[in-house]
Design an enzyme around this catalytic site. Structure first.
Site, short mmCIF file in Angstrom:
data_model
loop_
_atom_site.label_atom_id
_atom_site.label_comp_id
_atom_site.label_asym_id
_atom_site.label_seq_id
_atom_site.Cartn_x
_atom_site.Cartn_y
_atom_site.Cartn_z
N ASP A 96 0.86 -1.21 0.00
CA ASP A 96 0.00 0.00 0.00
C ASP A 96 0.89 1.25 0.00
OD1 ASP A 96 -3.05 -0.95 1.27
OD2 ASP A 96 -1.35 -2.27 1.60
N GLU A 139 -5.15 7.28 -0.17
CA GLU A 139 -5.69 6.68 1.06
C GLU A 139 -4.70 6.73 2.22
OE1 GLU A 139 -6.96 2.59 0.74
OE2 GLU A 139 -7.43 2.52 2.89
N THR A 179 -6.91 -4.83 0.91
CA THR A 179 -5.67 -5.15 1.66
C THR A 179 -5.86 -6.36 2.57
OG1 THR A 179 -5.02 -2.84 1.58
CG2 THR A 179 -3.92 -4.20 3.22
N HIS A 195 -16.20 -6.81 6.37
CA HIS A 195 -16.68 -5.64 7.12
C HIS A 195 -18.20 -5.68 7.28
CE1 HIS A 195 -12.77 -4.19 5.37
NE2 HIS A 195 -12.61 -3.84 6.63
#
Ligand code: AMP
Ligand code: MG
Ligand code: MG
Length: 337
Positions: free
Chosen positions: A51, A74, A122, A226
């Site tokens: 990332d 991000e 991720t 999530h």
């Protein structure tokens, strides 16, 4: 096309090669096995070396060529010199050859906002890495006998990973590039991995074959890592024939445009503007829609809140049906911007 492409086409042509470079970084870090995982807000909100390096590469490459762009990535990274080998200088010739839609021809660098998710999915990336490491250990322990079945179950997560570069003007997502670094991972060692898709409303979308879910089947794709009660209540309210749980916002939009899913339903804050800008532009380019759970579009202006607080609802067709099915209890749980 003329020898002097419009500014926005040059930005997209750069974003294309920059996303390819970022995809190569994402593959390289995975193969190194040293992911350098950091928890951001918790165990389900991770950052890896991939990332960090991919974001450095994307932001530095674009801002070197286009210094007046507003670029929002991000990852929060300390200001630092970006090594020269992370800089991508190429531009996709096939994009420069395309005619720019009339309404975007006069756009200036300083009017564009670029939303960057250097690695979307991720969590799934780290799980796939763990799976590969277990596979390698098993192979050593079994002295080279075929153990590929033992730990192959999580490898499909590799396709959940994407690099997202979205370009906005006047609050609208007007172009998007998605690189999927592990595309074709099933072909095994030696195969060329990865693909890049891009699109612009008014021009079209490229790098994939547009397909719709056959018949009237409602296949809902949603988060796998999530979830909560509101998220599942909302999915069930769509009366789906099938529910798919996968990682990544980019990946779920790919499912919509390739006929694997009819709606992406995520009734939760969690997705941010960098998750949805590029996917929205590509989806819109093929006639789809991305809104919050109220059916209201998000703005991608530089000063907007990063969080998509009122959830994400994306479809290729029949958006109004899905908006109409969102329960009041779900709307009450989410705040519209
Ligand atoms: P998912 O479908 O769970 O992969 O989520 C799509 C994108 O939104 C990914 O970039 C996630 O990291 C992000 N996201 C969704 N929910 C959350 C959350 N609760 N916390 C942090 N990031 C989230
Ligand atoms: Mg993301
Ligand atoms: Mg990310």
């Amino acid at each position: 096309m003329s020898g002097n492409p419009a500014l926005v086409m040059r930005v997209v042509a750069s974003a294309y090669t920059v996303a390819e470079k970022a995809g190569a970084i994402v593959r390289k870090v995975l193969h190194s096995g040293e992911l350098g995982i950091v928890e951001k807000t918790g165990a389900n909100d991770l950052q890896t070396l991939a990332d960090r390096l991919a974001q450095q590469s994307i932001c530095a490459s674009l801002s070197r060529r286009f210094p007046k762009l507003t670029i929002i990535g991000e990852e929060e990274l300390p200001p630092q010199e970006v090594p020269e080998d992370l800089i991508e200088k190429g531009q996709a010739e096939k994009i420069l050859q395309k005619g720019c839609p009339e309404e975007f021809k006069a756009l200036k660098e300083e009017e564009l906002v670029v939303w960057v998710d250097p690695l979307d999915g991720t969590k799934e990336y780290t799980e796939a890495s763990r799976c590969l490491q277990l596979q390698a250990v098993a192979q050593i322990q079994h002295k080279g006998s075929d153990t590929s079945q033992t730990h192959s179950t999580a490898l499909w997560l590799l396709d959940n990973v994407t690099v997202l570069i979205g370009i906005a003007y006047g609050g609208r997502a007007i172009a998007g590039v998605i690189n999927q670094p592990f595309y074709n991972y099933q072909l095994g060692a030696g195969a060329a991995l990865g693909r890049t898709m891009w699109g612009m409303p008014g021009l079209g979308a490229f790098g994939f074959q547009l397909q719709e879910v056959p018949g009237d089947r409602r296949i809902v794709t949603t988060t796998r890592s999530h979830s909560n009660k509101v998220v599942t209540d909302c999915v069930n309210a769509m009366e789906p024939h099938e529910v798919i749980r996968v990682g990544g916002a980019g990946n779920k939009i790919i499912q919509l445009v390739e006929g694997k899913a009819s709606a992406y339903v995520f009734a939760s804050p969690g997705c941010k503007k960098w998750d949805t800008c590029a996917p929205e532009a590509i989806l819109h380019a093929v006639g789809g829609k991305l809104t919050d759970m109220y059916g209201k579009p998000y703005s991608y202006d530089a000063n907007v809140k990063h969080m998509n607080s009122a959830g994400v609802l994306a479809t290729l067709r029949n958006h109004e049906y899905y908006v109409s099915r969102v329960p009041q209890s779900v709307l009450q749980a989410l705040k519209s911007d």
